[in-house]
Design a protein around this motif. Structure first.
Motif, PDB file in Angstrom:
ATOM      1  N   SER A  90       0.833  -1.208   0.000  1.00 42.09           N
ATOM      2  CA  SER A  90       0.000   0.000   0.000  1.00 42.09           C
ATOM      3  C   SER A  90       0.866   1.255   0.000  1.00 42.09           C
ATOM      4  O   SER A  90       0.461   2.284  -0.534  1.00 42.09           O
ATOM      5  N   LEU A  91       2.068   1.184   0.581  1.00 40.58           N
ATOM      6  CA  LEU A  91       2.976   2.329   0.543  1.00 40.58           C
ATOM      7  C   LEU A  91       3.463   2.584  -0.876  1.00 40.58           C
ATOM      8  O   LEU A  91       3.531   3.731  -1.327  1.00 40.58           O
ATOM      9  N   THR A  92       3.785   1.518  -1.601  1.00 41.83           N
ATOM     10  CA  THR A  92       4.187   1.648  -3.004  1.00 41.83           C
ATOM     11  C   THR A  92       3.039   2.238  -3.818  1.00 41.83           C
ATOM     12  O   THR A  92       3.241   3.113  -4.660  1.00 41.83           O
ATOM     13  N   ALA A  93       1.824   1.772  -3.555  1.00 47.09           N
ATOM     14  CA  ALA A  93       0.648   2.276  -4.270  1.00 47.09           C
ATOM     15  C   ALA A  93       0.393   3.745  -3.939  1.00 47.09           C
ATOM     16  O   ALA A  93       0.018   4.520  -4.822  1.00 47.09           O
ATOM     17  N   LEU A  94       0.583   4.145  -2.701  1.00 44.39           N
ATOM     18  CA  LEU A  94       0.363   5.537  -2.313  1.00 44.39           C
ATOM     19  C   LEU A  94       1.341   6.455  -3.027  1.00 44.39           C
ATOM     20  O   LEU A  94       0.966   7.527  -3.503  1.00 44.39           O
ATOM     21  N   ARG A  95       2.585   6.048  -3.114  1.00 43.45           N
ATOM     22  CA  ARG A  95       3.570   6.860  -3.834  1.00 43.45           C
ATOM     23  C   ARG A  95       3.181   6.980  -5.314  1.00 43.45           C
ATOM     24  O   ARG A  95       3.249   8.041  -5.904  1.00 43.45           O
ATOM     25  N   ARG A  96       2.740   5.875  -5.898  1.00 42.00           N
ATOM     26  CA  ARG A  96       2.304   5.899  -7.302  1.00 42.00           C
ATOM     27  C   ARG A  96       1.061   6.775  -7.467  1.00 42.00           C
ATOM     28  O   ARG A  96       0.913   7.507  -8.442  1.00 42.00           O
ATOM     29  N   ALA A  97       0.147   6.723  -6.496  1.00 44.36           N
ATOM     30  CA  ALA A  97      -1.068   7.539  -6.554  1.00 44.36           C
ATOM     31  C   ALA A  97      -0.730   9.021  -6.516  1.00 44.36           C
ATOM     32  O   ALA A  97      -1.345   9.821  -7.229  1.00 44.36           O
ATOM     33  N   ALA A  98       0.253   9.404  -5.708  1.00 43.72           N
ATOM     34  CA  ALA A  98       0.671  10.810  -5.653  1.00 43.72           C
ATOM     35  C   ALA A  98       1.229  11.255  -7.008  1.00 43.72           C
ATOM     36  O   ALA A  98       0.933  12.361  -7.476  1.00 43.72           O
ATOM     37  N   ARG A  99       2.009  10.381  -7.648  1.00 46.03           N
ATOM     38  CA  ARG A  99       2.538  10.712  -8.984  1.00 46.03           C
ATOM     39  C   ARG A  99       1.409  10.821 -10.005  1.00 46.03           C
ATOM     40  O   ARG A  99       1.427  11.695 -10.873  1.00 46.03           O
ATOM     41  N   GLU A 100       0.425   9.939  -9.911  1.00 45.92           N
ATOM     42  CA  GLU A 100      -0.723   9.980 -10.832  1.00 45.92           C
ATOM     43  C   GLU A 100      -1.521  11.262 -10.641  1.00 45.92           C
ATOM     44  O   GLU A 100      -1.951  11.891 -11.608  1.00 45.92           O
ATOM     45  N   LEU A 142      -4.294   0.773  -5.993  1.00 46.91           N
ATOM     46  CA  LEU A 142      -4.162  -0.239  -4.945  1.00 46.91           C
ATOM     47  C   LEU A 142      -2.840  -0.974  -5.078  1.00 46.91           C
ATOM     48  O   LEU A 142      -2.318  -1.117  -6.179  1.00 46.91           O
ATOM     49  N   GLY A 143      -2.361  -1.470  -3.972  1.00 53.51           N
ATOM     50  CA  GLY A 143      -1.212  -2.370  -4.008  1.00 53.51           C
ATOM     51  C   GLY A 143      -1.687  -3.770  -4.347  1.00 53.51           C
ATOM     52  O   GLY A 143      -2.690  -4.231  -3.822  1.00 53.51           O
ATOM     53  N   SER A 174      -7.822  -5.932  -3.595  1.00 56.34           N
ATOM     54  CA  SER A 174      -7.607  -5.547  -4.992  1.00 56.34           C
ATOM     55  C   SER A 174      -8.550  -6.310  -5.916  1.00 56.34           C
ATOM     56  O   SER A 174      -9.107  -5.724  -6.851  1.00 56.34           O
ATOM     57  N   HIS A 175      -8.775  -7.591  -5.660  1.00 56.07           N
ATOM     58  CA  HIS A 175      -9.709  -8.357  -6.496  1.00 56.07           C
ATOM     59  C   HIS A 175     -11.123  -7.800  -6.378  1.00 56.07           C
ATOM     60  O   HIS A 175     -11.832  -7.643  -7.378  1.00 56.07           O
ATOM     61  N   VAL A 209      -0.950  -1.697  -8.489  1.00 59.24           N
ATOM     62  CA  VAL A 209       0.495  -1.483  -8.521  1.00 59.24           C
ATOM     63  C   VAL A 209       1.197  -2.742  -8.022  1.00 59.24           C
ATOM     64  O   VAL A 209       0.946  -3.185  -6.902  1.00 59.24           O
ATOM     65  N   PRO A 210       2.086  -3.308  -8.842  1.00 58.96           N
ATOM     66  CA  PRO A 210       2.803  -4.506  -8.388  1.00 58.96           C
ATOM     67  C   PRO A 210       3.740  -4.163  -7.238  1.00 58.96           C
ATOM     68  O   PRO A 210       4.158  -3.016  -7.091  1.00 58.96           O
TER      69      PRO A 210
END
Length: 194
Positions: free
Chosen positions: A26-36, A123-124, A140-141, A154-155
């Motif tokens: 979820s931390l990886t997804a949050l960082r990606r969400a901020a970039r998006e 989502l992560g 996620s599913h 996000v993988p």
């Protein structure tokens, strides 16, 4: 930080809703969400969902003391604030931020919040073993099958598998070899001294 009922934001703005649980995925997804959100000129909406002990079905059948309900919500709020501070610090994410705490199952809460065609749900999509899939439904599913907006799964970071291995070895009280963690690929060819 808003409650789950306040989901307005700026009219017409793209909302990038990110599921937050504190897990590495979820931390990886949050960082990606901020970039998006920055790329789309939108707003970042990190959401943490919480339930009462035993779940909502159990809570509906028995009376839950208000102090317990308040404490569960407070813990969720503290977790979300901690994650946001860890990820972005005092500088923030660089986009408008609307953090939410939602009571309910995570998948259902995220789908209810990300309800506009212009929303993006991030989502992560972490690795899950067979036993974990049987005992715990995948958020996620659920979101991929029920969301009405685009969903970005996000993988996990490649380092997440290494971290899981270290944690597993540590929980089994096996010897940790730091050399295995820092070992780099050996050069292919001769190395000459100058």
């Amino acid at each position: 930080m808003s409650g789950s009922g306040a989901c307005e934001g700026l009219p017409g703005a793209v909302r990038v809703v990110a599921g937050v649980s504190g897990s590495p995925g979820s931390l990886t997804a949050l960082r990606r969400a901020a970039r998006e959100a920055a790329r789309r000129g939108g707003e970042l909406w990190p959401v943490i969902a919480w339930e009462l002990p035993g779940g909502e079905f159990h809570a509906a059948r028995s009376s839950v003391p208000p102090p317990l309900r308040e404490r569960c919500e407070q813990l969720a709020r503290e977790e979300l604030l901690d994650v946001l501070d860890t990820m972005f610090g005092a500088a923030g994410p660089g986009v408008p931020l609307h953090a939410l705490i939602a009571r309910g199952r995570p998948g259902q809460a995220l789908v209810q919040i990300a309800d506009r065609d212009t929303d993006v749900l991030v989502l992560g999509a972490g690795h899950r073993g067979r036993l974990h899939r049987l005992l715990s439904p995948s958020v996620s599913h659920y979101c991929l099958t029920h969301a009405t907006c685009p969903v970005l799964a996000v993988p996990p970071s490649p380092l997440e598998a290494h971290l899981a291995t270290v944690c597993r070895r540590n929980s089994w009280h096996l010897r940790l070899d730091a050399g295995q963690l820092t070992e780099r690929e050996k050069p292919r060819g001769r190395v000459r001294d100058a």
